[in-house]
Structure formats: structure tokens, C-alpha cells
Design an enzyme around this catalytic site. Structure first.
Site, PDB file in Angstrom:
ATOM      1  N   ILE A   6       0.839  -1.071   0.141  1.00  0.00           N
ATOM      2  CA  ILE A   6       0.025   0.005   0.004  1.00  0.00           C
ATOM      3  C   ILE A   6       0.919   1.288  -0.021  1.00  0.00           C
ATOM      4  CG2 ILE A   6      -1.653   1.233   1.420  1.00  0.00           C
ATOM      5  CD1 ILE A   6      -2.714  -1.506   2.326  1.00  0.00           C
ATOM      6  N   ASN A   8       0.920   4.328   0.751  1.00  0.00           N
ATOM      7  CA  ASN A   8       1.063   5.344   1.944  1.00  0.00           C
ATOM      8  C   ASN A   8       1.328   4.452   3.159  1.00  0.00           C
ATOM      9  OD1 ASN A   8      -1.366   3.991   2.340  1.00  0.00           O
ATOM     10  ND2 ASN A   8      -2.253   5.886   2.876  1.00  0.00           N
ATOM     11  N   CYS A   9       1.710   3.284   3.138  1.00  0.00           N
ATOM     12  CA  CYS A   9       2.266   2.663   4.393  1.00  0.00           C
ATOM     13  C   CYS A   9       3.789   2.769   4.658  1.00  0.00           C
ATOM     14  CB  CYS A   9       1.999   1.162   3.875  1.00  0.00           C
ATOM     15  SG  CYS A   9       3.085  -0.033   5.147  1.00  0.00           S
ATOM     16  N   SER A  10       4.015   3.413   5.824  1.00  0.00           N
ATOM     17  CA  SER A  10       5.477   3.765   6.056  1.00  0.00           C
ATOM     18  C   SER A  10       6.406   2.752   5.785  1.00  0.00           C
ATOM     19  CB  SER A  10       5.413   4.350   7.682  1.00  0.00           C
ATOM     20  OG  SER A  10       5.222   3.349   8.377  1.00  0.00           O
ATOM     21  N   LYS A  13       7.021   3.022   2.039  1.00  0.00           N
ATOM     22  CA  LYS A  13       7.628   3.905   1.686  1.00  0.00           C
ATOM     23  C   LYS A  13       9.308   3.639   1.898  1.00  0.00           C
ATOM     24  CE  LYS A  13       4.098   7.471   2.359  1.00  0.00           C
ATOM     25  NZ  LYS A  13       3.647   8.427   3.224  1.00  0.00           N
TER      26      LYS A  13
END
Length: 64
Positions: A6, A8-10, A13
Site C-alpha cells: 500500500i 502510503n504505508c510507512s 515507503k
């Protein structure tokens, strides 16, 4: 290499940033936008060790 996650998952990223900084090419499959097909999921589940179940693969800590 295909990376599933996903956007926007840190953790995702960080992984993508690491790949980019090490000039490792990848294709990204956004699990929030795209639907996984049954064949892919079935192949993943067949590779699970006997002591793991499919529900252990689901991230339940996210807000959505």
C-alpha cells in the site's frame, strides 16, 4: 521485481526509498487500488509453512 503493498504505508515507503537509493528496479502493485487475482493468492498460500495460516498474513494494525 514486483513489490506488493500500500503506497502510503510507512514500511512500504521505506522499502521503495531503499530500492531507489540502491538503484534497484521494481514494479509496484498497489494493493489498495488494484485487485489481486485468485491465482496469485493461491500461489502465495501454497508457499506458506505449515505453521502459518492465511489470516496471519493480513495486516490488522492499519486504520482501513
Amino acid at each position: 521485481m514486483m513489490v506488493y503493498g500500500i503506497k502510503n504505508c510507512s514500511t512500504v515507503k521505506k522499502a521503495l526509498t531503499w530500492f531507489d537509493s540502491h538503484q534497484i528496479s521494481y514494479d509496484f502493485y498497489d494493493l489498495k487500488k488494484d485487485v489481486l487475482n485468485v491465482a496469485t493468492l493461491t500461489a502465495w498460500f501454497k508457499k506458506l509453512p505449515d505453521h502459518l495460516t492465511w489470516d496471519m498474513l493480513i495486516n490488522k494494525s492499519g486504520m482501513t
